[in-house]
Design an enzyme around this catalytic site. Structure first.
Site, short mmCIF file in Angstrom:
data_model
loop_
_atom_site.label_atom_id
_atom_site.label_comp_id
_atom_site.label_asym_id
_atom_site.label_seq_id
_atom_site.Cartn_x
_atom_site.Cartn_y
_atom_site.Cartn_z
N ASP A 79 -10.85 3.44 4.44
CA ASP A 79 -11.35 2.06 4.43
C ASP A 79 -12.87 2.02 4.31
OD1 ASP A 79 -9.55 -0.11 4.52
OD2 ASP A 79 -9.03 0.31 6.61
N LYS A 128 0.85 -1.21 0.00
CA LYS A 128 0.00 0.00 0.00
C LYS A 128 0.87 1.25 0.00
CE LYS A 128 -3.87 -2.28 2.32
NZ LYS A 128 -4.58 -2.59 3.59
N GLN A 171 -4.35 -1.13 9.75
CA GLN A 171 -4.37 -2.47 9.17
C GLN A 171 -4.97 -3.47 10.16
OE1 GLN A 171 -3.55 -3.15 5.99
NE2 GLN A 171 -3.95 -5.33 6.21
N1 GUN Z 1 -7.01 -6.35 6.49
C1 GUN Z 1 -7.44 -7.10 5.44
N2 GUN Z 1 -8.15 -6.35 4.56
C2 GUN Z 1 -8.15 -5.09 5.06
C3 GUN Z 1 -8.69 -3.87 4.60
O1 GUN Z 1 -9.35 -3.77 3.55
N3 GUN Z 1 -8.47 -2.78 5.39
C4 GUN Z 1 -7.76 -2.87 6.56
N4 GUN Z 1 -7.61 -1.76 7.27
N5 GUN Z 1 -7.25 -3.99 7.02
C5 GUN Z 1 -7.43 -5.09 6.26
#
Ligand code: GUN
Length: 293
Positions: free
Chosen positions: A121, A54, A98
């Site tokens: 998100d 990311k 995350q």
């Molecule tokens: N962990 C797995 N998928 C995601 C996501 O889309 N956002 C976040 N913040 N954590 C994740």
């Protein structure tokens, strides 16, 4: 019949080029550099890879990236204090914590601490509620990516029978809302659904988001249907080396489906591209300018 393979990697790469161009325009016309802050707690190896990817994609698009790596022993209080700092930092337009979080931290409290305008998100109840009642807001990235992939096959989803397998807050529920917004006829299936294979065989589009490798079999797919596989499961591969597998038994399903996403290379790359798009959208909303994204 062998299905058309939906190349998520290529479609995401195209979207990332569009985003990078928009970032250049915002810098030139508005002196705006969108900034994304990612918080990673603990040392989950999969999360570490996701966060690294990311951050790299954010920088590659010309945006500002910051990663806050915290020890697995970080208290909820310290985490909330960091989020509060980022909420009031004008250079940060998107905040992502995350998941999963260590068990001593209340994930819902953390999600609700993020300023909704910076919630890239789309997990904050305010954004989830806005999506549910059809108001603009930040929408979760994986469901957004799924819709974009489905629309490469069916530019209009209106009136199509769409099945979402899985009802998580991260994927299943927001995906169902987005499909409704596209005027699809939506069924949400879950662990208590009766005769899931029969329900699945009626669907023009199947979105598998259960987190169970190869659960959706080829015989569950209506001939010619579109299959979008959200699963990212680690399974033992050749020589015991772990490999990624989707929620769909791919080699069976591709013989029946009209179109199918692979794992890896399907939904995964779209999630990251949609996160970048959400960061640009958040930045534009915060400073009050419009965006082409
Ligand atoms: N962990 C797995 N998928 C995601 C996501 O889309 N956002 C976040 N913040 N954590 C994740």
């Amino acid at each position: 019949m062998t299905a058309c393979i939906i190349d998520g990697k290529a479609i995401a790469a195209e979207l990332r080029i569009k985003i990078a161009l928009e970032v250049r325009r915002l810098a030139a016309e508005h002196r705006l550099v969108p900034g994304l802050a990612v918080i990673l707690i603990g040392d989950n190896p999969a999360s570490e890879i996701y966060v690294r990817n990311k951050a790299r994609a954010t920088r590659d698009a010309g945006m500002q990236s910051s990663v806050h790596r915290l020890s697995g022993a970080t208290t909820q209080r310290d985490l909330l204090a960091l989020i509060s700092d980022l909420n009031s930092n004008a250079a940060v337009h998107g905040i992502l914590v995350q998941l999963p979080l260590p068990p001593h931290i209340d994930a819902q409290a953390v999600i609700e601490a993020i300023e909704p305008a910076k919630d890239v998100d789309g997990f904050h109840p305010l954004n989830a509620g806005r999506l549910a009642i059809g108001l603009p807001g930040l929408v979760p990235c994986t469901p957004l990516g799924c819709i974009m992939l489905a629309k490469t096959i069916h530019p209009s989803l209106a009136g199509r029978d769409a099945l979402v397998i899985g009802r998580s807050n991260i994927v299943g529920k927001p995906l169902a809302q987005l499909l409704l917004r596209e005027n699809a006829t939506v069924t949400i299936a879950h662990s208590k659904t009766k005769d899931l294979p029969a329900v699945s065989r009626r669907a023009d589009l199947v979105f598998a988001a259960v987190g169970q490798a190869h659960m959706v079999r080829g015989a569950w797919i209506k001939p010619g249907a579109t299959v979008i596989d959200v699963g990212i499961n680690r399974v033992p591969g050749a020589g015991g080396k772990p490999r990624l597998a989707g929620d769909v038994a791919y080699s069976e399903a591709r013989e029946v489906a009209g179109a199918i996403t692979p794992v890896p290379g399907g939904v995964g790359p779209m999630t990251i591209a949609c996160l970048l798009a959400n960061t640009v959208r958040a930045a534009c909303t915060i400073i009050g300018v419009s965006t082409t994204l």
